[in-house]
Scaffold this active site. Structure first.
Site, PDB file in Angstrom:
ATOM      1  N   CYS A 219       0.841  -1.196   0.000  1.00  0.00           N
ATOM      2  CA  CYS A 219       0.000   0.000   0.000  1.00  0.00           C
ATOM      3  C   CYS A 219       0.881   1.254   0.000  1.00  0.00           C
ATOM      4  CB  CYS A 219      -0.912  -0.011   1.229  1.00  0.00           C
ATOM      5  SG  CYS A 219      -1.772   1.545   1.481  1.00  0.00           S
TER       6      CYS A 219
ATOM      7  N   HIS B 201      -6.378   3.328   0.666  1.00  0.00           N
ATOM      8  CA  HIS B 201      -5.974   3.624   2.056  1.00  0.00           C
ATOM      9  C   HIS B 201      -6.681   4.935   2.380  1.00  0.00           C
ATOM     10  CE1 HIS B 201      -2.587   3.890   5.284  1.00  0.00           C
ATOM     11  NE2 HIS B 201      -3.340   4.967   5.447  1.00  0.00           N
TER      12      HIS B 201
ATOM     13  N   ASN C 173     -12.762  10.305  -1.126  1.00  0.00           N
ATOM     14  CA  ASN C 173     -13.388   9.467  -2.133  1.00  0.00           C
ATOM     15  C   ASN C 173     -13.488   8.037  -1.606  1.00  0.00           C
ATOM     16  OD1 ASN C 173     -13.512  11.614  -3.992  1.00  0.00           O
ATOM     17  ND2 ASN C 173     -11.391  11.254  -4.610  1.00  0.00           N
TER      18      ASN C 173
ATOM     19  N   HIS D 105      -7.987   8.377   3.017  1.00  0.00           N
ATOM     20  CA  HIS D 105      -7.294   9.665   2.954  1.00  0.00           C
ATOM     21  C   HIS D 105      -8.291  10.773   2.732  1.00  0.00           C
ATOM     22  CE1 HIS D 105      -7.393   8.009  -1.144  1.00  0.00           C
ATOM     23  NE2 HIS D 105      -7.463   9.256  -1.585  1.00  0.00           N
TER      24      HIS D 105
ATOM     25  N   HIS E 145      -3.327   1.184   8.554  1.00  0.00           N
ATOM     26  CA  HIS E 145      -4.072   0.971   7.313  1.00  0.00           C
ATOM     27  C   HIS E 145      -5.564   0.817   7.579  1.00  0.00           C
ATOM     28  CE1 HIS E 145      -4.608  -0.090   3.095  1.00  0.00           C
ATOM     29  NE2 HIS E 145      -5.578  -0.861   3.567  1.00  0.00           N
TER      30      HIS E 145
ATOM     31  N   CYS F 136       0.641   3.490   3.133  1.00  0.00           N
ATOM     32  CA  CYS F 136       1.343   2.874   4.276  1.00  0.00           C
ATOM     33  C   CYS F 136       2.849   3.111   4.122  1.00  0.00           C
ATOM     34  CB  CYS F 136       1.068   1.371   4.338  1.00  0.00           C
ATOM     35  SG  CYS F 136      -0.505   0.917   5.081  1.00  0.00           S
TER      36      CYS F 136
HETATM   37  P1  AMP Z   1      -8.054   9.286  -4.693  1.00  0.00           P
HETATM   38  O1  AMP Z   1      -8.346   9.349  -6.163  1.00  0.00           O
HETATM   39  O2  AMP Z   1      -9.054   9.954  -3.825  1.00  0.00           O
HETATM   40  O3  AMP Z   1      -7.763   7.857  -4.258  1.00  0.00           O
HETATM   41  O4  AMP Z   1      -6.745  10.136  -4.476  1.00  0.00           O
HETATM   42  C1  AMP Z   1      -5.463   9.622  -4.535  1.00  0.00           C
HETATM   43  C2  AMP Z   1      -4.535  10.800  -4.625  1.00  0.00           C
HETATM   44  O5  AMP Z   1      -3.247  10.347  -4.269  1.00  0.00           O
HETATM   45  C3  AMP Z   1      -4.438  11.443  -6.001  1.00  0.00           C
HETATM   46  O6  AMP Z   1      -4.803  12.809  -5.906  1.00  0.00           O
HETATM   47  C4  AMP Z   1      -2.957  11.264  -6.366  1.00  0.00           C
HETATM   48  O7  AMP Z   1      -2.450  12.388  -7.061  1.00  0.00           O
HETATM   49  C5  AMP Z   1      -2.313  11.085  -5.018  1.00  0.00           C
HETATM   50  N1  AMP Z   1      -1.077  10.328  -4.973  1.00  0.00           N
HETATM   51  C6  AMP Z   1      -0.863   9.097  -5.500  1.00  0.00           C
HETATM   52  N2  AMP Z   1       0.385   8.688  -5.218  1.00  0.00           N
HETATM   53  C7  AMP Z   1       0.968   9.681  -4.501  1.00  0.00           C
HETATM   54  C8  AMP Z   1       2.256   9.870  -3.915  1.00  0.00           C
HETATM   55  N3  AMP Z   1       3.211   8.931  -4.003  1.00  0.00           N
HETATM   56  N4  AMP Z   1       2.506  11.014  -3.244  1.00  0.00           N
HETATM   57  C9  AMP Z   1       1.560  11.970  -3.162  1.00  0.00           C
HETATM   58  N5  AMP Z   1       0.330  11.859  -3.673  1.00  0.00           N
HETATM   59  C10 AMP Z   1       0.032  10.728  -4.344  1.00  0.00           C
HETATM   60 ZN    ZN Z   2      -2.220   1.452   3.638  1.00  0.00          ZN
END
Ligand code: AMP
Ligand code: ZN
Length: 113
Positions: free
Chosen positions: A3, A97, A86, A99, A45, A6
């Site tokens: 993940c 995960h 989301n 957020h 997680h 994580c």
């Molecule tokens: P969601 O579509 O709500 O799952 O949002 C996931 C978010 O994570 C997106 O806005 C991506 O741009 C962001 N994201 C994915 N990988 C990374 C990363 N390694 N560091 C920072 N943001 C990330």
């Molecule tokens: Zn996780």
């Protein structure tokens, strides 16, 4: 465990951390959709809102307390901001995960869909 959030929380991969406590990490989104776009994640997680229950829900209050502090730190507390989490397929959750997106620094769209 592969993940990505994580791994970010465990400092196994780099991220731009703006705020951290024992239980949560906040870092800048890699693909920002607003001048301020920060993701706040629990260090443990939890897959999504669907997995919040009476045993782990205190982290949600901690996350919102953190959001309040981060908004002040980022200078958007008074101008305003949006918080989004989301969930699942129709919510377009791409990282499984829990957020919260904190977005601000410009006038955001009036529609959410
Ligand atoms: P969601 O579509 O709500 O799952 O949002 C996931 C978010 O994570 C997106 O806005 C991506 O741009 C962001 N994201 C994915 N990988 C990374 C990363 N390694 N560091 C920072 N943001 C990330
Ligand atoms: Zn996780």
């Amino acid at each position: 465990m592969s993940c990505i959030f994580c791994q970010i929380a465990n400092k196994e991969i780099p991220s731009n951390v703006v705020y951290e406590t024992d239980s949560l990490t906040a870092f800048r989104d890699l693909n920002p959709q607003a001048p301020v776009h920060i993701l706040i994640v629990p260090k443990t997680h939890i897959t999504s809102i669907n997995d919040i229950n009476s045993d782990n829900s205190s982290i949600v209050a901690e996350i919102f307390e953190a959001i309040n502090k981060i908004a002040e730190q980022e200078g958007i507390k008074e101008t305003g901001y949006r918080v989004i989490s989301n969930c699942g397929e129709d919510g377009c959750q791409s990282v499984k995960h829990l957020h919260f997106h904190l977005m601000g620094g410009k006038k955001l769209s009036e529609t959410l869909s």
